[in-house]
Design a protein around this motif. Structure first.
Motif, PDB file in Angstrom:
ATOM      1  N   ASP A 106       2.063   4.716  11.206  1.00 36.65           N
ATOM      2  CA  ASP A 106       0.979   4.029  10.488  1.00 36.65           C
ATOM      3  C   ASP A 106       1.398   3.688   9.065  1.00 36.65           C
ATOM      4  O   ASP A 106       1.954   4.521   8.355  1.00 36.65           O
ATOM      5  N   GLY A 107       1.111   2.465   8.673  1.00 31.39           N
ATOM      6  CA  GLY A 107       1.348   2.056   7.289  1.00 31.39           C
ATOM      7  C   GLY A 107       2.677   1.347   7.070  1.00 31.39           C
ATOM      8  O   GLY A 107       2.954   0.925   5.947  1.00 31.39           O
ATOM      9  N   TYR A 108       3.498   1.218   8.128  1.00 31.96           N
ATOM     10  CA  TYR A 108       4.796   0.540   7.997  1.00 31.96           C
ATOM     11  C   TYR A 108       4.836  -0.713   8.867  1.00 31.96           C
ATOM     12  O   TYR A 108       4.264  -0.737   9.967  1.00 31.96           O
ATOM     13  N   THR A 157       0.420  -6.013   3.890  1.00 34.88           N
ATOM     14  CA  THR A 157      -0.575  -4.937   4.025  1.00 34.88           C
ATOM     15  C   THR A 157       0.079  -3.617   4.416  1.00 34.88           C
ATOM     16  O   THR A 157      -0.595  -2.596   4.528  1.00 34.88           O
ATOM     17  N   THR A 158       1.398  -3.631   4.663  1.00 36.76           N
ATOM     18  CA  THR A 158       2.095  -2.400   5.041  1.00 36.76           C
ATOM     19  C   THR A 158       3.311  -2.200   4.137  1.00 36.76           C
ATOM     20  O   THR A 158       3.727  -3.121   3.437  1.00 36.76           O
ATOM     21  N   VAL A 211       0.854  -1.188   0.000  1.00 35.40           N
ATOM     22  CA  VAL A 211       0.000   0.000   0.000  1.00 35.40           C
ATOM     23  C   VAL A 211       0.891   1.241   0.000  1.00 35.40           C
ATOM     24  O   VAL A 211       2.072   1.158   0.333  1.00 35.40           O
ATOM     25  N   PRO A 212       0.356   2.390  -0.393  1.00 34.47           N
ATOM     26  CA  PRO A 212       1.185   3.608  -0.394  1.00 34.47           C
ATOM     27  C   PRO A 212       1.709   3.921   1.005  1.00 34.47           C
ATOM     28  O   PRO A 212       1.015   3.651   1.994  1.00 34.47           O
ATOM     29  N   THR A 265      -4.633   3.607   8.523  1.00 34.88           N
ATOM     30  CA  THR A 265      -4.305   2.562   9.494  1.00 34.88           C
ATOM     31  C   THR A 265      -4.832   1.203   9.031  1.00 34.88           C
ATOM     32  O   THR A 265      -5.998   1.071   8.669  1.00 34.88           O
ATOM     33  N   VAL A 266      -3.962   0.213   9.035  1.00 37.41           N
ATOM     34  CA  VAL A 266      -4.375  -1.138   8.673  1.00 37.41           C
ATOM     35  C   VAL A 266      -4.914  -1.830   9.930  1.00 37.41           C
ATOM     36  O   VAL A 266      -4.620  -1.418  11.044  1.00 37.41           O
ATOM     37  N   SER A 267      -5.703  -2.857   9.734  1.00 42.34           N
ATOM     38  CA  SER A 267      -6.243  -3.546  10.911  1.00 42.34           C
ATOM     39  C   SER A 267      -5.177  -4.460  11.499  1.00 42.34           C
ATOM     40  O   SER A 267      -4.454  -5.143  10.774  1.00 42.34           O
TER      41      SER A 267
END
Ligand code: CU
Length: 277
Positions: free
Chosen positions: A109-111, A150-151, A2-3, A8-10
């Motif tokens: 968030d996101g990593y 997902t990250t 994802v970019p 925030t991913v679950s």
């Protein structure tokens, strides 16, 4: 993928207990020690992205074990034995580590740090005990993780003032600085970092000299525990990104101590996490 910095991913959390170890009895001057015991361990999830990690040393009943009742987490290091060190090039990628300060890592968030099915993990622990009775303890680590891929993946960057052969070095009494330099063999966005030092440490700084950017300057926090000066926290750095590091940049790690007496075997480490690109 994802970019970077996506919504925030679950996530899920799981607490894993490693051990037990029984640390021999000691005294305030001569603590008991269980030095560098190594074990293969199972991963908290087999195919996932770890986004945070929080270590503690506990007793069987789950309560915290610390110097006020004897035990000290001198250090633990979890390595992905299937990986390679991004800085020093040797086999084994040190992905999680802390001393008694028990630093919590939480990526922006996101990593996340990818865990692959075939990765094998190893755990090195060094435990001490100031109590006059042996203490049985566990290392308890709470992992927060998201689904695989997902990250945006990060990798560990172990920036060590001691260099590549050993983390240990010696300090004189009084103020001192010890610096190690590295020409970066990787490029990417640095998103999280924290320091590790021993008692007497003031701060440890990783600096990109090429771009004149501080990557992380982590200060030690102190408290009194069982009448001793205890290092109880190390500063963390987090950003999306903190800085961009380029292949070929000159990176320095400078470890500042102000020790009341000369000491052997101190450390000054900035443990950072880098996203590619
Ligand atoms: Cu250490």
């Amino acid at each position: 993928m994802v970019p970077a910095g996506a919504a925030t991913v679950s996530t899920q959390t799981v607490t894993v207990r490693y051990g037990p170890w029984t640390i021999p009895a000691g005294t305030m001057d001569q603590p008991g020690e269980l030095a560098n015991s190594f074990a293969l361990i199972s991963k908290p999830c087999s195919s996932c992205d770890i986004v945070g990690e929080k270590p503690d040393l506990v007793y069987a009943d789950g309560s915290t074990a610390n110097m006020d009742t004897g035990p000290m987490l001198h250090h633990f290091v979890i390595s992905n034995l299937s990986g390679r060190d991004a800085v020093c090039g040797m086999a084994g990628d040190r992905i999680w580590a802390s001393g008694n300060e028990r630093t919590e890592k939480s990526f922006p968030d996101g990593y996340g740090l990818p865990v692959r099915n075939l990765d094998r993990w190893g755990l090195l622990t060094d435990l001490m005990n100031y109590s006059s009775t042996p203490r049985t303890v566990y290392l308890s680590i709470t992992y927060t993780y998201a689904g695989a891929a997902t990250t945006t993946p990060v990798r560990s960057l172990w920036l060590d003032a001691g260099g590549c052969l050993t983390s240990d070095y010696s300090v004189p009494a009084g103020p001192s600085v010890h610096t190690w330099s590295w020409i970066s063999a990787v490029g990417g966005r640095l998103v999280f970092a924290n320091g590790h030092m021993h008692v007497g440490g003031v701060h440890v700084a990783a600096i990109d000299k090429t771009t004149r950017t501080t990557l992380c300057d982590s200060y030690a926090g102190y408290d009194t525990m069982a009448g001793m000066r205890a290092l109880t926290s190390m500063g963390t750095c987090s950003g999306n990104p903190i800085a961009t590091v380029h292949l070929g940049d000159l990176i320095t790690v400078s470890s500042y101590y102000d020790s009341p007496a000369a000491q052997d075997g101190v450390m000054g480490i900035v443990h950072a996490y880098l996203a590619a690109g």
